[in-house]
Design an enzyme around this catalytic site. Structure first.
Site, PDB file in Angstrom:
ATOM      1  N   ARG A   1      22.810  19.983  10.840  1.00 51.86           N
ATOM      2  CA  ARG A   1      21.725  20.121   9.848  1.00 51.86           C
ATOM      3  C   ARG A   1      21.239  21.566   9.730  1.00 51.86           C
ATOM      4  NH1 ARG A   1      24.116  16.489   9.296  1.00 51.86           N
ATOM      5  NH2 ARG A   1      23.599  14.324   9.752  1.00 51.86           N
TER       6      ARG A   1
ATOM      7  N   CYS B   1      15.965  10.611   7.613  1.00 50.11           N
ATOM      8  CA  CYS B   1      15.607  10.756   9.033  1.00 50.11           C
ATOM      9  C   CYS B   1      14.621  11.904   9.178  1.00 50.11           C
ATOM     10  CB  CYS B   1      16.860  11.006   9.873  1.00 50.11           C
ATOM     11  SG  CYS B   1      17.811   9.500  10.056  1.00 50.11           S
TER      12      CYS B   1
ATOM     13  N   GLU C   1      13.824  17.270  11.231  1.00 50.18           N
ATOM     14  CA  GLU C   1      14.956  17.533  10.341  1.00 50.18           C
ATOM     15  C   GLU C   1      14.385  17.890   8.956  1.00 50.18           C
ATOM     16  OE1 GLU C   1      18.208  14.690  10.342  1.00 50.18           O
ATOM     17  OE2 GLU C   1      18.472  14.939   8.187  1.00 50.18           O
TER      18      GLU C   1
HETATM   19  C1  LIG Z   1      16.714   7.714   1.629  1.00 54.07           C
HETATM   20  C2  LIG Z   1      17.237   9.016   2.190  1.00 54.07           C
HETATM   21  C3  LIG Z   1      18.411   9.032   2.930  1.00 54.07           C
HETATM   22  C4  LIG Z   1      18.911  10.217   3.460  1.00 54.07           C
HETATM   23  N1  LIG Z   1      20.068  10.205   4.190  1.00 54.07           N
HETATM   24  C5  LIG Z   1      20.566  11.362   4.687  1.00 54.07           C
HETATM   25  C6  LIG Z   1      21.787  11.374   5.448  1.00 54.07           C
HETATM   26  O1  LIG Z   1      22.432  10.359   5.660  1.00 54.07           O
HETATM   27  N2  LIG Z   1      22.224  12.560   5.925  1.00 54.07           N
HETATM   28  C7  LIG Z   1      21.557  13.736   5.699  1.00 54.07           C
HETATM   29  O2  LIG Z   1      22.010  14.797   6.160  1.00 54.07           O
HETATM   30  N3  LIG Z   1      20.394  13.755   4.993  1.00 54.07           N
HETATM   31  C8  LIG Z   1      19.888  12.613   4.486  1.00 54.07           C
HETATM   32  N4  LIG Z   1      18.723  12.625   3.778  1.00 54.07           N
HETATM   33  C9  LIG Z   1      17.975  13.883   3.610  1.00 54.07           C
HETATM   34  C10 LIG Z   1      18.310  14.648   2.299  1.00 54.07           C
HETATM   35  O3  LIG Z   1      18.721  13.724   1.309  1.00 54.07           O
HETATM   36  C11 LIG Z   1      19.425  15.667   2.481  1.00 54.07           C
HETATM   37  O4  LIG Z   1      19.063  16.642   3.412  1.00 54.07           O
HETATM   38  C12 LIG Z   1      19.748  16.318   1.128  1.00 54.07           C
HETATM   39  O5  LIG Z   1      21.018  16.859   1.181  1.00 54.07           O
HETATM   40  C13 LIG Z   1      18.755  17.378   0.700  1.00 54.07           C
HETATM   41  O6  LIG Z   1      19.083  17.776  -0.618  1.00 54.07           O
HETATM   42  P1  LIG Z   1      17.946  18.139  -1.665  1.00 54.07           P
HETATM   43  O7  LIG Z   1      18.610  18.719  -2.866  1.00 54.07           O
HETATM   44  O8  LIG Z   1      17.047  17.016  -1.897  1.00 54.07           O
HETATM   45  O9  LIG Z   1      17.218  19.318  -0.873  1.00 54.07           O
HETATM   46  P2  LIG Z   1      15.653  19.652  -0.902  1.00 54.07           P
HETATM   47  O10 LIG Z   1      14.910  18.601  -0.156  1.00 54.07           O
HETATM   48  O11 LIG Z   1      15.201  19.960  -2.265  1.00 54.07           O
HETATM   49  O12 LIG Z   1      15.659  20.997  -0.038  1.00 54.07           O
HETATM   50  C14 LIG Z   1      16.025  20.996   1.327  1.00 54.07           C
HETATM   51  C15 LIG Z   1      16.116  22.447   1.812  1.00 54.07           C
HETATM   52  O13 LIG Z   1      17.198  23.090   1.143  1.00 54.07           O
HETATM   53  C16 LIG Z   1      16.745  24.230   0.418  1.00 54.07           C
HETATM   54  N5  LIG Z   1      17.519  24.282  -0.820  1.00 54.07           N
HETATM   55  C17 LIG Z   1      17.628  23.319  -1.773  1.00 54.07           C
HETATM   56  N6  LIG Z   1      18.469  23.728  -2.748  1.00 54.07           N
HETATM   57  C18 LIG Z   1      18.884  24.972  -2.402  1.00 54.07           C
HETATM   58  C19 LIG Z   1      19.748  25.939  -3.004  1.00 54.07           C
HETATM   59  N7  LIG Z   1      20.366  25.714  -4.173  1.00 54.07           N
HETATM   60  N8  LIG Z   1      19.943  27.127  -2.367  1.00 54.07           N
HETATM   61  C20 LIG Z   1      19.329  27.385  -1.186  1.00 54.07           C
HETATM   62  N9  LIG Z   1      18.504  26.522  -0.574  1.00 54.07           N
HETATM   63  C21 LIG Z   1      18.278  25.328  -1.171  1.00 54.07           C
HETATM   64  C22 LIG Z   1      15.263  23.989   0.168  1.00 54.07           C
HETATM   65  O14 LIG Z   1      14.572  25.203  -0.043  1.00 54.07           O
HETATM   66  C23 LIG Z   1      14.877  23.285   1.464  1.00 54.07           C
HETATM   67  O15 LIG Z   1      14.678  24.219   2.497  1.00 54.07           O
HETATM   68  C24 LIG Z   1      18.203  11.433   3.245  1.00 54.07           C
HETATM   69  C25 LIG Z   1      17.015  11.421   2.486  1.00 54.07           C
HETATM   70  C26 LIG Z   1      16.531  10.227   1.959  1.00 54.07           C
HETATM   71  C27 LIG Z   1      15.274  10.251   1.135  1.00 54.07           C
END
Ligand SMILES: Cc1cc2nc3c(=O)[nH]c(=O)nc-3n(C[C@H](O)[C@H](O)[C@H](O)COP(=O)(O)OP(=O)(O)OC[C@H]3O[C@@H](n4cnc5c(N)ncnc54)[C@H](O)[C@@H]3O)c2cc1C
Length: 315
Positions: free
Chosen positions: A180, A236, A307
């Site tokens: 992560r 998580c 996380e």
């Molecule tokens: C129901 C549910 C299930 C999930 N299951 C998993 C799982 O199985 N495994 C897992 O790893 N995660 C899981 N997650 C967590 C999350 O979905 C992941 O971490 C996801 O990949 C985050 O993507 P996001 O675009 O929503 O990022 P955001 O939440 O928008 O951002 C996360 C971080 O990334 C940075 N960021 C976003 N976009 C960029 C970019 N283009 N350039 C640079 N930095 C950026 C942001 O500034 C922030 O620091 C889950 C979440 C939920 C709600």
């Protein structure tokens, strides 16, 4: 006068969306969080580079938000600007070389859409993302995955925009990926100089469409049975400690499933999910997380780390 007040004048050629006082609860999977001063959705890469360069020059802090599915924004909101890549082109580029397939993918694409596209084309390597919400950019910044696989296994190169608005390509060997966690030039997502990921080249292999689609269905079913996917959360909440039982098992062993603070709850279905049962504040979630951490530390002597990415200021 604050540069925020006349940002339009500072960005005369910018075509994208500019909004003020945008509630972040609209842009986070937890559905909590105060407003950001400025919300920008550039329409093109030029727009993005212009906006980033201007914000940096004016000393306006900037946070990138993907799907907000790993973000906990505090109730006092975010000082400065939030930028989303949702308005950028999401066309993918495919290059097949024997059994290897290189996909060049814009970072604003939804991870679910990307995974489905790959499976439908019979490209293997992305099924571990089945059910992970958010965008590719966020997934890369997090090195998202499902144990034992994550983006580190398929990432070939990144294209990024640095904080002065310059575009660079960064090859895999210049990136550090671990559980992560991604660092680009020694900076991670908590660093205000972390570059903005605009696209990624992924290395996949040729597979079978039917087998990949069947596996996706199985993985989705497993998720809906074991995770509270219908309530707002950020997945998580804590990282699994490097040694020993998972965070979920440590919390479950303490009988904390169902524990609440205000409208925040430790999910009765999965102990490492903190959920918003309706009307929770970020303060509720943080207070509940703090209690969980204290109890785990006291009983097991293990310090849990988030996380989830916490941003913003207290109300
Ligand atoms: C129901 C549910 C299930 C999930 N299951 C998993 C799982 O199985 N495994 C897992 O790893 N995660 C899981 N997650 C967590 C999350 O979905 C992941 O971490 C996801 O990949 C985050 O993507 P996001 O675009 O929503 O990022 P955001 O939440 O928008 O951002 C996360 C971080 O990334 C940075 N960021 C976003 N976009 C960029 C970019 N283009 N350039 C640079 N930095 C950026 C942001 O500034 C922030 O620091 C889950 C979440 C939920 C709600």
């Amino acid at each position: 006068m604050s540069p925020l007040a006349h940002i339009e004048a500072l960005l005369p050629r910018y075509q994208g969306v500019i909004r003020r006082e945008e509630p972040m609860a609209r842009h986070t999977a937890f559905k909590v969080g105060g407003a950001c001063d400025l919300y920008l959705a550039p329409e093109s890469l030029d727009d993005l580079c212009m906006a980033v360069a201007t914000l940096s020059r004016e000393g306006i802090p900037l946070i990138v938000v993907g799907g907000g599915s790993n973000l906990l924004v505090k109730d006092g909101g975010i000082e400065g600007a939030v930028i989303t890549l949702a308005g950028l082109d999401t066309t993918l580029d495919e290059e097949v070389a024997g059994e290897t397939v290189f996909l060049t993918v814009p970072a604003g694409i939804k991870t679910q859409r990307l995974g489905r596209f790959a499976a439908q084309k019979g490209y293997a390597g992305l099924n571990f993302t089945t059910g992970i919400p958010g965008t590719l950019g966020g997934a890369l910044a997090m090195n998202a995955g499902t144990t034992p696989v994550a983006f580190e296994g398929i990432l070939d190169a990144l294209t990024v925009v640095d904080r002065s608005g310059e575009i660079h390509t960064v090859s895999r060997h210049a990136l550090t990926l671990s559980y992560r966690h991604l660092t680009i030039g020694g900076k991670d997502r908590h660093d205000e100089a972390f570059p903005i990921i605009v696209s990624a080249r992924l290395r996949l292999t040729r597979g079978t469409r039917e087998a990949l689609m069947t596996e996706r269905k199985r993985l989705l079913k497993k998720r809906t049975q074991s995770q509270p996917v219908h309530l707002p959360s950020a997945g998580c909440f804590f990282k699994n400690p490097p040694q020993g039982p998972s965070a979920g098992k440590l919390i479950d062993d303490l009988g904390l499933k169902g524990e609440t603070h205000g409208r925040a709850q430790v999910s009765p279905l999965h102990a490492n999910y903190l959920v918003n049962t309706g009307g929770a504040t970020a303060a509720d979630i943080i207070a509940l997380a703090t209690r969980v951490k204290e109890r785990v530390k006291r009983r097991h002597g293990i310090q849990l780390d988030e996380e989830v990415t916490l941003v913003g200021k207290e109300a």
